[in-house]
Design a protein around this motif. Structure first.
Motif, PDB file in Angstrom:
ATOM      1  N   ALA A   4       3.326   3.159   0.531  1.00 21.70           N
ATOM      2  CA  ALA A   4       4.470   2.965   1.426  1.00 21.70           C
ATOM      3  C   ALA A   4       5.765   3.474   0.803  1.00 21.70           C
ATOM      4  O   ALA A   4       6.643   3.992   1.511  1.00 21.70           O
ATOM      5  N   ALA A   5       5.893   3.342  -0.513  1.00 21.44           N
ATOM      6  CA  ALA A   5       7.090   3.852  -1.186  1.00 21.44           C
ATOM      7  C   ALA A   5       7.211   5.362  -0.986  1.00 21.44           C
ATOM      8  O   ALA A   5       8.279   5.880  -0.635  1.00 21.44           O
ATOM      9  N   TYR A   6       6.108   6.080  -1.194  1.00 22.63           N
ATOM     10  CA  TYR A   6       6.118   7.527  -0.985  1.00 22.63           C
ATOM     11  C   TYR A   6       6.342   7.866   0.486  1.00 22.63           C
ATOM     12  O   TYR A   6       7.073   8.807   0.825  1.00 22.63           O
ATOM     13  N   ALA A   7       5.715   7.092   1.385  1.00 19.14           N
ATOM     14  CA  ALA A   7       5.856   7.356   2.821  1.00 19.14           C
ATOM     15  C   ALA A   7       7.294   7.160   3.272  1.00 19.14           C
ATOM     16  O   ALA A   7       7.797   7.918   4.115  1.00 19.14           O
ATOM     17  N   ASP A   8       7.957   6.149   2.726  1.00 15.58           N
ATOM     18  CA  ASP A   8       9.351   5.893   3.097  1.00 15.58           C
ATOM     19  C   ASP A   8      10.248   7.031   2.645  1.00 15.58           C
ATOM     20  O   ASP A   8      11.102   7.510   3.395  1.00 15.58           O
ATOM     21  N   HIS A   9      10.066   7.485   1.403  1.00 16.92           N
ATOM     22  CA  HIS A   9      10.862   8.615   0.906  1.00 16.92           C
ATOM     23  C   HIS A   9      10.589   9.873   1.727  1.00 16.92           C
ATOM     24  O   HIS A   9      11.513  10.641   2.027  1.00 16.92           O
ATOM     25  N   ALA A  10       9.340  10.104   2.083  1.00 15.89           N
ATOM     26  CA  ALA A  10       9.000  11.277   2.885  1.00 15.89           C
ATOM     27  C   ALA A  10       9.643  11.198   4.265  1.00 15.89           C
ATOM     28  O   ALA A  10      10.159  12.197   4.788  1.00 15.89           O
ATOM     29  N   GLU A  48     -14.701   0.154  -0.734  1.00 14.16           N
ATOM     30  CA  GLU A  48     -14.569   1.298   0.173  1.00 14.16           C
ATOM     31  C   GLU A  48     -13.138   1.424   0.675  1.00 14.16           C
ATOM     32  O   GLU A  48     -12.577   2.522   0.725  1.00 14.16           O
ATOM     33  N   THR A  49     -12.542   0.288   1.028  1.00 11.21           N
ATOM     34  CA  THR A  49     -11.157   0.302   1.521  1.00 11.21           C
ATOM     35  C   THR A  49     -10.182   0.699   0.421  1.00 11.21           C
ATOM     36  O   THR A  49      -9.233   1.451   0.658  1.00 11.21           O
ATOM     37  N   ALA A  50     -10.421   0.217  -0.798  1.00  9.42           N
ATOM     38  CA  ALA A  50      -9.551   0.581  -1.922  1.00  9.42           C
ATOM     39  C   ALA A  50      -9.564   2.094  -2.151  1.00  9.42           C
ATOM     40  O   ALA A  50      -8.522   2.712  -2.412  1.00  9.42           O
ATOM     41  N   LEU A  51     -10.730   2.706  -2.038  1.00  8.28           N
ATOM     42  CA  LEU A  51     -10.846   4.154  -2.204  1.00  8.28           C
ATOM     43  C   LEU A  51     -10.115   4.893  -1.070  1.00  8.28           C
ATOM     44  O   LEU A  51      -9.492   5.939  -1.301  1.00  8.28           O
ATOM     45  N   LYS A  52     -10.164   4.339   0.141  1.00  6.44           N
ATOM     46  CA  LYS A  52      -9.440   4.951   1.258  1.00  6.44           C
ATOM     47  C   LYS A  52      -7.928   4.872   1.047  1.00  6.44           C
ATOM     48  O   LYS A  52      -7.191   5.776   1.441  1.00  6.44           O
ATOM     49  N   VAL A  53      -7.493   3.783   0.424  1.00 10.38           N
ATOM     50  CA  VAL A  53      -6.068   3.680   0.084  1.00 10.38           C
ATOM     51  C   VAL A  53      -5.687   4.810  -0.863  1.00 10.38           C
ATOM     52  O   VAL A  53      -4.635   5.452  -0.707  1.00 10.38           O
ATOM     53  N   GLY A  54      -6.545   5.072  -1.849  1.00  9.57           N
ATOM     54  CA  GLY A  54      -6.284   6.174  -2.779  1.00  9.57           C
ATOM     55  C   GLY A  54      -6.222   7.512  -2.083  1.00  9.57           C
ATOM     56  O   GLY A  54      -5.345   8.338  -2.370  1.00  9.57           O
ATOM     57  N   GLU A  55      -7.126   7.751  -1.152  1.00  9.87           N
ATOM     58  CA  GLU A  55      -7.130   9.010  -0.397  1.00  9.87           C
ATOM     59  C   GLU A  55      -5.851   9.151   0.417  1.00  9.87           C
ATOM     60  O   GLU A  55      -5.239  10.231   0.470  1.00  9.87           O
ATOM     61  N   THR A  56      -5.448   8.067   1.055  1.00  8.56           N
ATOM     62  CA  THR A  56      -4.234   8.109   1.868  1.00  8.56           C
ATOM     63  C   THR A  56      -3.002   8.309   0.999  1.00  8.56           C
ATOM     64  O   THR A  56      -2.059   9.014   1.379  1.00  8.56           O
ATOM     65  N   ASN A  57      -3.017   7.701  -0.186  1.00 12.88           N
ATOM     66  CA  ASN A  57      -1.892   7.875  -1.102  1.00 12.88           C
ATOM     67  C   ASN A  57      -1.713   9.343  -1.481  1.00 12.88           C
ATOM     68  O   ASN A  57      -0.589   9.858  -1.517  1.00 12.88           O
ATOM     69  N   LEU A  58      -2.822  10.032  -1.764  1.00 19.04           N
ATOM     70  CA  LEU A  58      -2.741  11.459  -2.090  1.00 19.04           C
ATOM     71  C   LEU A  58      -2.172  12.251  -0.914  1.00 19.04           C
ATOM     72  O   LEU A  58      -1.377  13.182  -1.087  1.00 19.04           O
ATOM     73  N   LYS A  59      -2.582  11.886   0.283  1.00 17.95           N
ATOM     74  CA  LYS A  59      -2.085  12.543   1.500  1.00 17.95           C
ATOM     75  C   LYS A  59      -0.570  12.358   1.629  1.00 17.95           C
ATOM     76  O   LYS A  59       0.167  13.313   1.920  1.00 17.95           O
ATOM     77  N   VAL A  60      -0.119  11.130   1.391  1.00 14.97           N
ATOM     78  CA  VAL A  60       1.315  10.831   1.520  1.00 14.97           C
ATOM     79  C   VAL A  60       2.113  11.499   0.405  1.00 14.97           C
ATOM     80  O   VAL A  60       3.222  12.004   0.633  1.00 14.97           O
ATOM     81  N   MET A  61       1.563  11.531  -0.798  1.00 10.66           N
ATOM     82  CA  MET A  61       2.238  12.239  -1.895  1.00 10.66           C
ATOM     83  C   MET A  61       2.391  13.720  -1.554  1.00 10.66           C
ATOM     84  O   MET A  61       3.400  14.346  -1.910  1.00 10.66           O
TER      85      MET A  61
END
Length: 308
Positions: free
Chosen positions: A160-166, A199-212
């Motif tokens: 969310a921090a990265y998403a907010d800055h973006a 599985e959900t934790a890994l999806k969070v990681g994938e989404t984080n890379l997308k947002v970065m």
């Protein structure tokens, strides 16, 4: 508080935070997350029907960001966010029920989203927060399940921090906001299936890379492609401002406002990479970096004295 790698003894801060956070602040952050989960339970249902509300999306994103270590230590501000969330809970609920009605779908009841009413005073809010603390989760679910739930929550906070800055720089993705709502709604159900949690934790990681990637694209489009750049770490004579955090836009605006005024600008901590961006390093009064990582911020900011 357990949410960072700097916790006391590597086990968690139980009296006061290594970072300076007090118990009241930590409790209100926990309650804000609980409020966001309630909002997202309705927002997730609405999103599944193709409906969204930007105010709700941004509140959830900024609320998550507000609970990241070292971002917001102001109990008054956190209380205001929690109380604002109560209104957005009703807005999110109405969005879902109205959308369901318009599509001829029967809206589901979500009892957990209305499980309690906020206390009218801050002391009461802190007492409510104790009931949704990590300690309570460990007691109820065991360390493994509670730990995985918290891992997911902390991952969402960072994303969310990265998403907010973006978003501030004009880069957004509706699918990311939907993911926040879906995942927070999942956490609100108090899941205990280890496989599903992993599985959900890994999806969070994938989404984080997308947002970065969104944020990186935004930064490069506005400030140019960063290149390796020598950075001065010794002070320069003159009046100065020290900037910490992550926000390139704030730094750029400050550089514009102080240009030609005899004020030197220093970065601190995670702002160090800013010296590599062409549109930022063109400002001659961006003179260097002071201090180390975020966990030293309190000491660094108190000791900062530019030579006059």
């Amino acid at each position: 508080c357990y949410q960072c790698e700097q916790t006391m003894g590597g086990k968690g801060c139980t009296k006061t935070g290594v970072c300076g956070k007090d118990a009241e602040t930590a409790a209100l952050q926990d309650l804000l997350i609980e409020e966001i989960k309630r909002i997202s339970q309705y927002a997730s249902k609405a999103a599944s029907l193709g409906a969204s509300d930007r105010e709700v999306d941004m509140f959830v994103t900024e609320g998550l960001f507000s609970t990241v270590t070292n971002v917001n230590f102001d109990p008054e501000r956190l209380e205001k966010l929690i109380r604002k969330g109560e209104g957005l809970l009703q807005k999110s609920k109405k969005l879902y029920t109205d959308t369901a009605k318009a599509k001829g779908v029967e809206a589901e009841e979500i009892p957990g989203a209305n499980a309690f009413k906020l206390s009218p005073d801050r002391e009461g809010l802190v007492n409510q927060a104790i009931k949704v603390s990590v300690e309570q989760s460990i007691s109820k679910n065991g360390a493994d399940v509670a730990g995985l739930q918290e891992l997911i929550a902390y991952g969402l906070k960072g994303t969310a921090a990265y998403a907010d800055h973006a978003a501030i720089l004009g880069k957004e993705d509706a699918a990311v906001y939907k993911f926040f709502h879906d995942t927070l709604s999942f956490l609100a159900s108090n899941p205990s299936d280890i496989g599903k949690l992993l599985e959900t934790a890994l999806k969070v990681g994938e989404t984080n890379l997308k947002v970065m990637g969104l944020l990186d694209t935004a930064n490069i489009e506005i400030y140019g492609t960063p290149t390796p750049t020598p950075v001065k770490i010794t002070p320069v004579k003159g009046r100065a401002i020290l900037v910490s955090g992550h926000d390139l836009k704030d730094l750029c605006e400050l550089l514009k406002q102080t240009e030609g005024k005899g004020i030197n600008i220093y970065t601190h901590g995670e702002m160090l990479p800013c010296h590599g961006y062409p549109e930022l390093k063109k400002f001659k009064h961006l003179v260097g970096n002071y201090g180390g990582a975020w966990q030293d911020q309190k000491k660094n900011l108190m000791n900062f004295q530019a030579p006059s």
